[in-house]
Design a protein around this motif. Sequence first.
Motif, PDB file in Angstrom:
ATOM      1  N   ARG A   1       0.845  -1.205   0.000  1.00 17.16           N
ATOM      2  CA  ARG A   1       0.000   0.000   0.000  1.00 17.16           C
ATOM      3  C   ARG A   1       0.879   1.253   0.000  1.00 17.16           C
ATOM      4  NH1 ARG A   1      -4.452   2.077  -1.606  1.00 17.16           N
ATOM      5  NH2 ARG A   1      -5.366   3.553  -0.214  1.00 17.16           N
ATOM      6  N   ARG A   2       2.038   1.159   0.655  1.00 20.80           N
ATOM      7  CA  ARG A   2       2.961   2.296   0.687  1.00 20.80           C
ATOM      8  C   ARG A   2       3.439   2.674  -0.713  1.00 20.80           C
ATOM      9  NH1 ARG A   2       7.155  -0.112   4.573  1.00 20.80           N
ATOM     10  NH2 ARG A   2       6.227  -1.935   3.656  1.00 20.80           N
TER      11      ARG A   2
ATOM     12  N   TRP B   1       1.711   2.435  -3.543  1.00 16.65           N
ATOM     13  CA  TRP B   1       0.635   3.190  -4.186  1.00 16.65           C
ATOM     14  C   TRP B   1       0.589   4.623  -3.664  1.00 16.65           C
ATOM     15  CZ3 TRP B   1      -2.002   1.522  -8.307  1.00 16.65           C
ATOM     16  CH2 TRP B   1      -2.025   0.162  -8.568  1.00 16.65           C
ATOM     17  N   ILE B   2       0.749   4.775  -2.357  1.00 16.05           N
ATOM     18  CA  ILE B   2       0.727   6.114  -1.762  1.00 16.05           C
ATOM     19  C   ILE B   2       1.915   6.933  -2.255  1.00 16.05           C
ATOM     20  CG2 ILE B   2       0.931   7.377   0.423  1.00 16.05           C
ATOM     21  CD1 ILE B   2      -0.696   5.055   1.706  1.00 16.05           C
TER      22      ILE B   2
ATOM     23  N   GLY C   1       1.324   8.035  -5.872  1.00 20.06           N
ATOM     24  CA  GLY C   1       0.336   9.112  -5.944  1.00 20.06           C
ATOM     25  C   GLY C   1       0.908  10.439  -5.482  1.00 20.06           C
ATOM     26  N   LEU C   2       1.683  10.413  -4.396  1.00 14.78           N
ATOM     27  CA  LEU C   2       2.309  11.636  -3.906  1.00 14.78           C
ATOM     28  C   LEU C   2       3.371  12.154  -4.881  1.00 14.78           C
ATOM     29  CD1 LEU C   2       2.642  10.871  -0.094  1.00 14.78           C
ATOM     30  CD2 LEU C   2       1.056  12.462  -1.210  1.00 14.78           C
TER      31      LEU C   2
ATOM     32  N   LEU D   1      -4.817  11.231  -6.282  1.00 15.95           N
ATOM     33  CA  LEU D   1      -5.875  10.568  -5.505  1.00 15.95           C
ATOM     34  C   LEU D   1      -6.362   9.300  -6.202  1.00 15.95           C
ATOM     35  CD1 LEU D   1      -7.934  13.631  -4.248  1.00 15.95           C
ATOM     36  CD2 LEU D   1      -6.537  12.075  -2.876  1.00 15.95           C
TER      37      LEU D   1
ATOM     38  N   VAL E   1      -3.688   6.657  -5.523  1.00 12.82           N
ATOM     39  CA  VAL E   1      -3.663   6.209  -4.126  1.00 12.82           C
ATOM     40  C   VAL E   1      -4.899   5.382  -3.777  1.00 12.82           C
ATOM     41  CG1 VAL E   1      -3.750   6.988  -1.730  1.00 12.82           C
ATOM     42  CG2 VAL E   1      -2.172   8.058  -3.325  1.00 12.82           C
ATOM     43  N   PHE E   2      -6.079   5.854  -4.151  1.00  9.00           N
ATOM     44  CA  PHE E   2      -7.302   5.211  -3.677  1.00  9.00           C
ATOM     45  C   PHE E   2      -7.941   4.256  -4.685  1.00  9.00           C
ATOM     46  CE2 PHE E   2      -7.126   9.075  -1.075  1.00  9.00           C
ATOM     47  CZ  PHE E   2      -7.056   8.470   0.162  1.00  9.00           C
TER      48      PHE E   2
END
Length: 161
Positions: free
Chosen positions: A31-32, A34-35, A38-39, A136, A139-140
């Motif tokens: 998950r990190r 993907w975050i 996105g960032l 976004l 990330v989501f």
Amino acid sequence: MTEPTPEEAAAALHAVRQGKDQVARSALGSRRLWIACGLALFAYCVVIDLAPAVGSWLLWPFLLVCLGLSFALRTRTGGALLGRRVAVSNRSLPVGLRWRLLRLVPVLAIGIVGALLIAWLQVPHAAIYYGALAGLYVVFLGPKFQLWLLRRQDEVSGGRA
């Protein structure tokens, strides 16, 4: 050899479905990651909008990082380093034009709708808003869309691995 009872057959099918779902979830990776992607996308869009002179030379390093990340996710070692425990075999991927386009539709739709809204509303610093929207999504919705594609791929391929 005895035939299984309907309850045993249902339990076995349920276990198989749970195993396939677990493999699909494992193929998504950390998950990190993907975050962070996105960032990074959002930060890149902010830099392009606020400092256009820096954005012109920042494109190549950004593209190299994206290319390296995509290659890393295609290898066992790179995938393990990035938290991806399982890779899905490409042999079971549908290769038709329809399925290739389906993978691009969300990104293209967000880009087109975002660009049209920004142009219509004449929003200042449009790249920042677009970067926020795209970040976004990554990330989501990115992991959920990939999980949907992996599950759909299994249905289309008839459950072959």
